[in-house]
Design an enzyme around this catalytic site. Structure first.
Site, PDB file in Angstrom:
ATOM      1  N   GLY A  63       0.847  -1.194   0.000  1.00 46.53           N
ATOM      2  CA  GLY A  63       0.000   0.000   0.000  1.00 46.53           C
ATOM      3  C   GLY A  63       0.876   1.236   0.000  1.00 46.53           C
ATOM      4  CB  CYS A  64       0.377   4.481   1.634  1.00 47.28           C
ATOM      5  SG  CYS A  64       1.275   5.972   2.067  1.00 47.28           S
TER       6      CYS A  64
END
Length: 182
Positions: free
Chosen positions: A14-15
């Site tokens: 993800g981020c």
């Protein structure tokens, strides 16, 4: 004088801020560098990657001391920090740039990554199947400088304040003995 032996792992969960910040507290990690990997566009920018059209994932390049932290143990931490069962998303972040992926540097890393995924699947750690990609790293592109240690430098960011502190708390709870300062 002996030189410190180090290894490198490249992980997408993800981020990149959400992987980098919690791992900063782990003993044996020498450096963390957000960046991009797995795509088809050379030298992408953050804006390019955010479109989802470059094929790149947000990743963190992790240099670590294998005498203190094994690759297998690092993967264990990685799987605690994100949901490896959601294809191309983490929470509200949706797109291929937020996929779960392990970019391997050699056959041994690939073998270990497959073993860890198989063990987690067999243990029923998640109710849904793990969709984490395990692929060889072709290129790593460092993210722009302002992404480095973003969470610490941007304490007022609402996204960071909502998402990252629970991940840090989980790392502190589950890996207390591995923290740089317990």
């Amino acid at each position: 004088m002996t030189q410190q032996k180090t290894e490198v792992a490249v992980l997408a969960g993800g981020c990149f801020w959400c992987i980098e910040a919690p791992l900063r507290e782990i003993r044996g990690i020498i450096s963390l560098e957000p960046g991009y990997a797995g795509g088809h566009v050379p030298d992408p920018t953050y804006e390019d990657v955010c479109t989802g059209r470059t094929g790149h994932a947000e990743v963190v390049r992790i240099e670590f001391d294998p005498d203190i932290l094994s690759y297998r143990d690092l993967l264990g931490m990685f799987f605690v920090l994100h949901d490896p069962t959601t294809l191309n998303r983490q929470g509200n972040d949706v797109g291929t740039q937020y996929r779960s992926a392990i970019f391997t540097l050699d056959d041994e890393q690939a073998r270990t990554a497959r073993q860890v995924c198989d063990e987690l699947s067999a243990a029923g750690t998640w109710p849904d199947p793990i969709v984490t990609q395990i692929v060889p790293l072709e290129h790593f592109y460092p993210a722009e400088t302002y992404h480095q240690d973003y969470f610490a430098k941007n304490p007022g960011n609402p996204f960071c304040n909502a998402v990252i502190p629970p991940k840090i708390a989980k790392i502190r709870k589950l890996f207390r003995e591995r923290l740089t300062s317990p």
